[in-house]
Design a protein around this motif. Structure first.
Motif, PDB file in Angstrom:
ATOM      1  N   ASN A   1     -14.513  51.507  -4.733  1.00 46.45           N
ATOM      2  CA  ASN A   1     -13.745  51.810  -6.091  1.00 46.45           C
ATOM      3  C   ASN A   1     -12.430  51.082  -6.149  1.00 46.45           C
ATOM      4  O   ASN A   1     -11.824  51.170  -7.122  1.00 46.45           O
ATOM      5  N   GLY A   2     -11.997  50.503  -5.081  1.00 49.02           N
ATOM      6  CA  GLY A   2     -11.202  49.497  -5.244  1.00 49.02           C
ATOM      7  C   GLY A   2      -9.631  50.101  -4.748  1.00 49.02           C
ATOM      8  O   GLY A   2      -8.639  49.446  -4.647  1.00 49.02           O
ATOM      9  N   SER A   3      -9.901  51.313  -3.848  1.00 48.97           N
ATOM     10  CA  SER A   3      -8.787  51.903  -3.123  1.00 48.97           C
ATOM     11  C   SER A   3      -8.240  51.100  -2.143  1.00 48.97           C
ATOM     12  O   SER A   3      -7.184  50.880  -1.865  1.00 48.97           O
ATOM     13  N   LEU A   4      -9.231  50.479  -1.265  1.00 46.94           N
ATOM     14  CA  LEU A   4      -8.584  49.652  -0.023  1.00 46.94           C
ATOM     15  C   LEU A   4      -8.016  48.414  -0.621  1.00 46.94           C
ATOM     16  O   LEU A   4      -6.916  48.145  -0.133  1.00 46.94           O
ATOM     17  N   LYS A   5      -8.089  48.081  -1.788  1.00 39.97           N
ATOM     18  CA  LYS A   5      -7.504  46.736  -2.472  1.00 39.97           C
ATOM     19  C   LYS A   5      -6.145  47.362  -2.577  1.00 39.97           C
ATOM     20  O   LYS A   5      -5.210  46.545  -2.545  1.00 39.97           O
ATOM     21  N   ASP A   6      -6.022  48.514  -3.155  1.00 45.13           N
ATOM     22  CA  ASP A   6      -4.669  49.030  -3.414  1.00 45.13           C
ATOM     23  C   ASP A   6      -3.798  48.915  -2.429  1.00 45.13           C
ATOM     24  O   ASP A   6      -2.624  48.523  -2.268  1.00 45.13           O
ATOM     25  N   PHE A   7      -4.351  49.508  -1.259  1.00 45.28           N
ATOM     26  CA  PHE A   7      -3.645  49.488  -0.060  1.00 45.28           C
ATOM     27  C   PHE A   7      -3.041  48.383   0.317  1.00 45.28           C
ATOM     28  O   PHE A   7      -1.898  47.868   0.782  1.00 45.28           O
ATOM     29  N   TYR A   8      -4.102  47.261   0.256  1.00 41.69           N
ATOM     30  CA  TYR A   8      -3.464  45.859   1.025  1.00 41.69           C
ATOM     31  C   TYR A   8      -2.560  45.183  -0.096  1.00 41.69           C
ATOM     32  O   TYR A   8      -1.710  44.546   0.298  1.00 41.69           O
ATOM     33  N   LYS A   9      -2.709  45.494  -1.409  1.00 42.50           N
ATOM     34  CA  LYS A   9      -1.666  44.943  -2.279  1.00 42.50           C
ATOM     35  C   LYS A   9      -0.236  45.643  -2.173  1.00 42.50           C
ATOM     36  O   LYS A   9       0.616  44.969  -2.084  1.00 42.50           O
ATOM     37  N   PHE A  10      -0.321  46.883  -1.599  1.00 42.60           N
ATOM     38  CA  PHE A  10       1.034  47.338  -1.377  1.00 42.60           C
ATOM     39  C   PHE A  10       1.529  46.776  -0.004  1.00 42.60           C
ATOM     40  O   PHE A  10       2.842  46.381   0.047  1.00 42.60           O
ATOM     41  N   TYR A  11       0.592  46.620   0.914  1.00 48.62           N
ATOM     42  CA  TYR A  11       1.267  46.048   2.148  1.00 48.62           C
ATOM     43  C   TYR A  11       1.655  44.678   2.050  1.00 48.62           C
ATOM     44  O   TYR A  11       2.642  44.430   2.707  1.00 48.62           O
TER      45      TYR A  11
ATOM     46  N   LEU B   1       5.931  49.420   2.070  1.00 48.27           N
ATOM     47  CA  LEU B   1       5.152  50.144   3.027  1.00 48.27           C
ATOM     48  C   LEU B   1       5.135  51.673   2.824  1.00 48.27           C
ATOM     49  O   LEU B   1       4.184  52.091   3.209  1.00 48.27           O
ATOM     50  N   ASN B   2       6.199  52.272   2.191  1.00 48.99           N
ATOM     51  CA  ASN B   2       5.961  53.570   1.871  1.00 48.99           C
ATOM     52  C   ASN B   2       4.766  53.917   0.935  1.00 48.99           C
ATOM     53  O   ASN B   2       4.170  54.635   1.287  1.00 48.99           O
ATOM     54  N   ASN B   3       4.611  53.016  -0.094  1.00 46.71           N
ATOM     55  CA  ASN B   3       3.321  53.059  -1.004  1.00 46.71           C
ATOM     56  C   ASN B   3       2.120  53.002  -0.079  1.00 46.71           C
ATOM     57  O   ASN B   3       1.056  53.790  -0.241  1.00 46.71           O
ATOM     58  N   ALA B   4       2.050  52.013   0.735  1.00 40.72           N
ATOM     59  CA  ALA B   4       0.981  51.774   1.703  1.00 40.72           C
ATOM     60  C   ALA B   4       0.602  52.756   2.381  1.00 40.72           C
ATOM     61  O   ALA B   4      -0.705  53.414   2.704  1.00 40.72           O
ATOM     62  N   CYS B   5       1.534  53.396   3.228  1.00 37.68           N
ATOM     63  CA  CYS B   5       1.525  54.372   4.118  1.00 37.68           C
ATOM     64  C   CYS B   5       0.968  55.804   3.275  1.00 37.68           C
ATOM     65  O   CYS B   5       0.142  56.533   3.837  1.00 37.68           O
TER      66      CYS B   5
ATOM     67  N   ASN C   1      -6.799  58.380  -8.268  1.00 33.45           N
ATOM     68  CA  ASN C   1      -8.002  58.500  -8.540  1.00 33.45           C
ATOM     69  C   ASN C   1      -9.135  57.790  -7.721  1.00 33.45           C
ATOM     70  O   ASN C   1     -10.098  58.333  -7.373  1.00 33.45           O
ATOM     71  N   ARG C   2      -8.937  56.481  -7.516  1.00 36.52           N
ATOM     72  CA  ARG C   2      -9.604  55.433  -7.060  1.00 36.52           C
ATOM     73  C   ARG C   2      -9.562  56.098  -5.353  1.00 36.52           C
ATOM     74  O   ARG C   2     -10.654  55.896  -4.576  1.00 36.52           O
ATOM     75  N   ALA C   3      -8.595  56.899  -4.592  1.00 37.84           N
ATOM     76  CA  ALA C   3      -8.490  57.372  -3.555  1.00 37.84           C
ATOM     77  C   ALA C   3      -9.529  58.569  -3.221  1.00 37.84           C
ATOM     78  O   ALA C   3     -10.006  58.830  -2.275  1.00 37.84           O
ATOM     79  N   THR C   4      -9.520  59.338  -4.346  1.00 36.68           N
ATOM     80  CA  THR C   4      -9.953  60.780  -4.333  1.00 36.68           C
ATOM     81  C   THR C   4     -11.407  60.935  -4.970  1.00 36.68           C
ATOM     82  O   THR C   4     -11.945  61.847  -4.681  1.00 36.68           O
ATOM     83  N   GLU C   5     -11.768  60.007  -5.924  1.00 32.89           N
ATOM     84  CA  GLU C   5     -12.762  59.962  -6.692  1.00 32.89           C
ATOM     85  C   GLU C   5     -14.158  60.474  -5.943  1.00 32.89           C
ATOM     86  O   GLU C   5     -14.943  61.422  -6.449  1.00 32.89           O
ATOM     87  N   SER C   6     -14.247  59.802  -4.684  1.00 33.76           N
ATOM     88  CA  SER C   6     -15.486  60.132  -4.037  1.00 33.76           C
ATOM     89  C   SER C   6     -15.658  61.544  -3.437  1.00 33.76           C
ATOM     90  O   SER C   6     -16.574  61.817  -3.147  1.00 33.76           O
ATOM     91  N   ALA C   7     -14.670  62.227  -3.421  1.00 32.71           N
ATOM     92  CA  ALA C   7     -14.569  63.516  -2.891  1.00 32.71           C
ATOM     93  C   ALA C   7     -15.111  64.650  -3.656  1.00 32.71           C
ATOM     94  O   ALA C   7     -15.502  65.712  -3.426  1.00 32.71           O
ATOM     95  N   GLY C   8     -14.831  64.420  -5.134  1.00 31.63           N
ATOM     96  CA  GLY C   8     -15.375  65.224  -6.136  1.00 31.63           C
ATOM     97  C   GLY C   8     -14.217  66.644  -6.045  1.00 31.63           C
ATOM     98  O   GLY C   8     -13.116  66.515  -6.027  1.00 31.63           O
TER      99      GLY C   8
END
Length: 266
Positions: free
Chosen positions: A121-131, A136-140, A241-248
């Protein structure tokens, strides 16, 4: 025969020099019976890589050119944990080690399936962009949310397994699920989560989700040494949304409640 003869033949696992553990093969066979229909074949394109060592996780998703899930091989430690967790069970309904490991591995696959889908979904890319930007607050905060979502997916798969075992009248299957949840420190929370989900009780879901996130915070955040001792962040709704979508459900109906501050390490 594991968990009342539910399991089918499995495709070869070429990453194993020797035959993979029986419980691992059985967990992959059980997966289509407990996963959502759209995710029944989720692991067909995943490489499973056995890893040794005392600190190797039972299962860990690794984003690669070909998605990979590392599978821990520390059977001596798993056996010790099983002996301790099952010590108070009646011998007539006590699951054997392979049954326990099958259920525990299925729960672990549920957890890692979430990270696989978050990656897609691209959520891991979101994390690495923040990092990489030093945010760091956003990444964590995002990492904490990703881990929380994977815990909830794991509990939802636990609910599906419980229904399968009840349908088969398998007391050993139910007991294997109970001690596997205890191993993950979520046995009591599972009961409350299942009841709130079954009733679609919004207030009860808010309470149990908060309790699960608080209880699992230390374990979920233990791998991120760069995170401040506490903090919060406000993330855009598309990132959430990208972080939570897979959970439904329950996240599908609760996204607005995550649009405020996301707190981590508190």
């Amino acid at each position: 025969m594991l968990i009342f003869g539910l399991f089918l033949c499995i495709r070869p696992l070429i990453c194993y020099a020797d035959a993979p553990p029986v419980s691992f093969r059985a967990a992959l066979d059980l997966w289509p019976f407990v996963a959502r229909e759209s995710e029944a074949h989720l692991f067909d394109d995943v490489t499973f890589l056995p890893v040794a060592g005392e600190n190797a996780p039972l299962a860990r998703y690794t984003p690669n050119a070909r998605p990979t899930v590392e599978i821990g091989q520390n059977m001596r430690r798993y056996k010790r944990e099983y002996i301790y967790l099952s010590s108070n069970q009646d011998m007539s309904t006590k699951p054997d080690f392979d049954q326990y490991m099958t259920v525990l591995m299925t729960l672990s696959l549920a957890n890692e399936s979430t990270h696989y889908l978050q990656d897609k979904n691209g959520s891991l890319k979101d994390f690495y962009k923040f990092y990489n930007k030093g945010q760091l607050n956003n990444a964590c905060a995002l990492y904490s949310l990703q881990q929380h979502v994977s815990d909830i997916v794991m509990l939802k798969i636990g609910m599906s397994m419980e229904q399968v075992f009840l349908g088969k009248g398998s007391v050993k299957g139910i007991n294997a699920l109970r001690i596997a949840l205890e191993k993950n420190d979520l046995r009591d929370e599972f009961e409350d989560f299942r009841n709130a989900m079954s009733r679609h009780d919004t207030q009860a879901l808010d309470d149990i989700l908060r309790r699960i996130r608080t209880k699992r915070n230390d374990a979920n955040m233990s791998g991120l040494n760069f995170c401040p001792p506490y903090g919060d962040a406000v993330l855009d709704d598309d990132i959430i949304n990208r972080a939570t979508e897979s959970a439904g459900y329950p996240f599908k109906e609760k996204k607005k409640s995550f649009l405020g501050k996301l707190i981590f390490n508190q």
